[in-house]
Design an enzyme around this catalytic site. Structure first.
Site, PDB file in Angstrom:
ATOM      1  N   LYS A   1       0.820  -1.220   0.000  1.00 51.25           N
ATOM      2  CA  LYS A   1       0.000   0.000   0.000  1.00 51.25           C
ATOM      3  C   LYS A   1       0.851   1.267   0.000  1.00 51.25           C
ATOM      4  CE  LYS A   1      -3.045  -2.997  -0.028  1.00 51.25           C
ATOM      5  NZ  LYS A   1      -3.456  -3.470  -1.352  1.00 51.25           N
TER       6      LYS A   1
ATOM      7  N   HIS B   1     -15.810  -4.864   6.828  1.00 52.90           N
ATOM      8  CA  HIS B   1     -15.090  -5.058   5.573  1.00 52.90           C
ATOM      9  C   HIS B   1     -15.616  -6.226   4.748  1.00 52.90           C
ATOM     10  CE1 HIS B   1     -12.580  -1.919   7.025  1.00 52.90           C
ATOM     11  NE2 HIS B   1     -12.330  -2.605   8.121  1.00 52.90           N
TER      12      HIS B   1
ATOM     13  N   ARG C   1      -7.654  -8.644  -9.246  1.00 59.66           N
ATOM     14  CA  ARG C   1      -8.339  -9.911  -9.504  1.00 59.66           C
ATOM     15  C   ARG C   1      -9.746  -9.615 -10.009  1.00 59.66           C
ATOM     16  NH1 ARG C   1      -9.142  -8.707  -3.971  1.00 59.66           N
ATOM     17  NH2 ARG C   1     -11.366  -8.366  -3.624  1.00 59.66           N
TER      18      ARG C   1
ATOM     19  N   GLU D   1      -2.788   8.555   7.405  1.00 60.47           N
ATOM     20  CA  GLU D   1      -3.636   9.348   6.510  1.00 60.47           C
ATOM     21  C   GLU D   1      -4.669  10.122   7.307  1.00 60.47           C
ATOM     22  OE1 GLU D   1      -5.558   6.550   3.893  1.00 60.47           O
ATOM     23  OE2 GLU D   1      -3.810   6.439   2.578  1.00 60.47           O
TER      24      GLU D   1
HETATM   25  C1  MV4 Z   1      -9.846   4.701   4.737  1.00 62.97           C
HETATM   26  C2  MV4 Z   1     -11.078   5.120   5.273  1.00 62.97           C
HETATM   27  C3  MV4 Z   1     -11.185   6.435   5.657  1.00 62.97           C
HETATM   28  N1  MV4 Z   1     -10.136   7.276   5.530  1.00 62.97           N
HETATM   29  N2  MV4 Z   1      -8.830   5.567   4.608  1.00 62.97           N
HETATM   30  C4  MV4 Z   1     -10.885   0.066   4.556  1.00 62.97           C
HETATM   31  C5  MV4 Z   1     -10.244  -1.031   3.789  1.00 62.97           C
HETATM   32  C6  MV4 Z   1      -9.132  -0.456   3.039  1.00 62.97           C
HETATM   33  N3  MV4 Z   1      -9.392  -0.646   1.644  1.00 62.97           N
HETATM   34  C7  MV4 Z   1      -9.076   0.972   3.399  1.00 62.97           C
HETATM   35  N4  MV4 Z   1     -10.274   1.254   4.155  1.00 62.97           N
HETATM   36  C8  MV4 Z   1     -10.596   2.517   4.525  1.00 62.97           C
HETATM   37  N5  MV4 Z   1      -9.632   3.436   4.368  1.00 62.97           N
HETATM   38  C9  MV4 Z   1      -8.994   6.823   5.021  1.00 62.97           C
HETATM   39  N6  MV4 Z   1      -7.958   7.664   4.914  1.00 62.97           N
HETATM   40  C10 MV4 Z   1     -12.088   4.193   5.410  1.00 62.97           C
HETATM   41  C11 MV4 Z   1     -11.851   2.886   5.048  1.00 62.97           C
HETATM   42  C12 MV4 Z   1     -12.942   2.000   5.272  1.00 62.97           C
HETATM   43  C13 MV4 Z   1     -13.591   1.379   4.229  1.00 62.97           C
HETATM   44  C14 MV4 Z   1     -13.202   1.570   2.913  1.00 62.97           C
HETATM   45  C15 MV4 Z   1     -13.841   0.927   1.892  1.00 62.97           C
HETATM   46  C16 MV4 Z   1     -14.909   0.087   2.178  1.00 62.97           C
HETATM   47  C17 MV4 Z   1     -15.300  -0.110   3.453  1.00 62.97           C
HETATM   48  C18 MV4 Z   1     -14.660   0.529   4.501  1.00 62.97           C
HETATM   49  C19 MV4 Z   1     -15.086   0.320   5.805  1.00 62.97           C
HETATM   50  C20 MV4 Z   1     -14.443   0.931   6.816  1.00 62.97           C
HETATM   51  C21 MV4 Z   1     -13.360   1.762   6.564  1.00 62.97           C
END
Ligand code: MV4
Length: 502
Positions: free
Chosen positions: A116, A236, A294, A201
């Site tokens: 990442k 998630h 994927r 972040e």
């Molecule tokens: C975040 C976020 C809020 N702010 N980054 C969750 C999984 C990973 N793909 C990154 N994720 C998140 N990153 C920042 N800076 C909120 C999430 C997040 C989320 C993102 C996508 C789908 C579902 C989620 C559920 C909780 C938090």
């Protein structure tokens, strides 16, 4: 074109891939574990090879056994599906070294997006918007972090660089929590990934999860196939996905689509992939989160609105063919929604439910697609993901698609395990969903305030036992009459029994 394809997966996705192979006239090889010896994907393939005992480590995650099986069967390509080895760069490389084709992106693209921190740096370089924050060195102590974090401003999110899918994340609301948050995230990252590097972040609270499907060939052609809104999720785990997103304007869709294409091109991407963004509903600003290298679970909604068979084209471009369509070929027709039907109990902390499927009748009709890996008589075990089926509907607009989904869920008959079908109905009926206002924290927030769950608490477990016993009788009756269990029986007692559940 390939002569034979081995599918290194199980359940609904293995069967989905076999269908595409059948249409292309390519025979398939299934692999299976002890627990899956009677599974539907084994019966659907032309050949099947046993690769180990029930634990994924000994079977579906065992690279050498899978490659040996492909060699034994004389297959010339391997489709990894999703999960398991699908995003394992070493597996993609090993497949290539064995002179087989990996049906997916290059090992280098998988590796670049798997880290990442590295992927974020590359995305910034490609002009893709990322969340303000920092990655890299100088993170030894929280004292060293404090000034940088103050510049970003609280709340912040601490993420494992080697993570993804939400593992090893910590929200920190104030400086007083910083050292504890960073230290625990670091421990968890080291434990889970053997890599303690972190990203920091700005935390974008109450965001929507909007992802873009991309697709490319090995000759530099690459398009996006629009978005999927995946905000209905819990811990998630996605529950409902749809396209188009109720939030996007045509201008925003163009901007995000262009960003997704730029992200994929920055790592020389080919085959099917998904670029994940978070979208702030107040500012309509979007930020790159990660790229999934994927085919995804929710690909059918994209297939419905674009008319493109993604798996069919995955196979063709993997064999070196050119993708003949350019961006202007594609448009979004109508609205598609997918519900994931899980064998789990919403009233009991979403605990997975296992057992024999005594009754399993899928809905049918215009604009309804069911991708499942089970039939009546199938066994749901604790070894694998409790996804029973994906129910996907397509209609001319969103309100009609919601109605079609509600009717289809009502017709879906599952007995022998507890399912989340009533829970899905409750989400579809909720004004926040109807208005397209669900954010990624919505399920947890509404479960905590109890408005979604309360109706299930009353459902006594005794009814399930009674229902299962009745279903067992019904199935025995049906078997003695040799009734096709795919045909819904209008006189089934389940038409009446389902009244219990409302
Ligand atoms: C975040 C976020 C809020 N702010 N980054 C969750 C999984 C990973 N793909 C990154 N994720 C998140 N990153 C920042 N800076 C909120 C999430 C997040 C989320 C993102 C996508 C789908 C579902 C989620 C559920 C909780 C938090």
């Amino acid at each position: 074109m390939f002569k034979k394809i081995l599918i290194a997966n199980r359940g609904e996705i293995a069967i989905r891939i076999m269908r595409a192979c059948k249409e292309l006239g390519i025979p398939t090889v299934a692999v299976y574990s002890d627990a899956d010896k009677n599974a539907l994907h084994v019966q659907t393939a032309e050949e099947a090879i046993h690769i180990g005992d029930s634990s994924p480590k000994e079977s579906y995650l065992n690279m050498d056994k899978i490659i040996a099986a492909a060699k034994q069967a004389n297959a010339d390509a391997i489709h990894p599906g999703y999960g398991f080895l699908s995003e394992n760069a070493s597996f993609a490389a090993k497949v290539a070294s064995a002179k087989l084709t990996f049906i997916g992106p290059s090992a280098d693209s998988i590796r670049a997006m798997g880290d990442k921190a590295e992927s974020k740096v590359r995305m910034k370089g490609a002009g893709v918007p990322t969340v303000p924050g920092f990655e890299g060195t100088g993170q030894e102590t929280s004292a060293e972090l404090t000034p940088a974090v103050q510049e970003i401003g609280y709340p912040i999110l601490v993420k494992a660089a080697a993570g993804g899918g939400g593992k090893g994340m910590r929200v920190v609301h104030a400086e007083s929590e910083l050292s504890e948050g960073v230290e625990s995230a670091r421990r968890e990252a080291l434990n889970a990934f053997g890599d303690e590097r972190l990203l920091i972040e700005k935390y974008v609270a109450n965001a929507h999860h909007v992802e873009f499907q991309v697709f490319g060939d090995q000759h530099g052609n690459l398009v996006h196939l629009f978005e999927r809104e995946c905000s209905v999720q819990r811990r998630h785990q996605k529950i409902i996905e749809e396209t188009p997103s109720p939030l996007l304007t045509p201008e925003l869709r163009d901007q995000m689509g262009n960003a997704a294409v730029a992200a994929a091109k920055a790592v020389g991407y080919y085959n099917a992939g998904t670029v994940e963004f978070i979208l702030d509903p107040d500012t309509l600003k979007f930020y790159f989160l990660e790229m999934n290298t994927r085919l995804q679970v929710e690909h059918p909604v994209t297939e419905f609105v674009t008319g493109l068979d993604l798996v069919h084209w995955q196979i063709r471009v993997a064999s070196g063919e050119r993708f003949p369509f350019t961006q202007s070929h594609f448009s979004q027709r109508g609205h598609a929604i997918e519900c994931r039907v899980y064998a789990e109990d919403p009233a009991d902390g979403f605990l997975p439910s296992t057992g024999k499927l005594l009754q399993f009748i899928e809905p049918r009709g215009p604009g309804i697609r069911v991708d499942s890996g089970f039939a009546a008589g199938s066994e749901v075990t604790h070894f694998y993901d409790p996804l029973l089926a994906k129910l996907i509907v397509h209609a001319e607009d969103r309100p009609t698609a919601i109605q079609r989904m509600q009717a289809a869920l009502k017709e879906f008959v599952v007995h022998g395990v507890v399912t989340n079908i009533d829970f899905l109905q409750a989400v579809l009926l909720h004004p926040d969903f109807v208005n397209g206002q669900v954010t990624t924290r919505w399920v947890e927030q509404n479960l905590e305030s109890d408005s979604l769950l309360s109706k299930f608490q009353k459902q006594a477990s005794g009814l399930h036992i009674l229902a299962a016993a009745l279903a067992d009788l019904t199935i025995k009756n049906h078997q003695s009459k040799i009734v096709n269990q795919n045909e819904p029986d209008p006189y089934s007692p389940w038409k009446m029994a389902s009244g219990f559940r409302n």
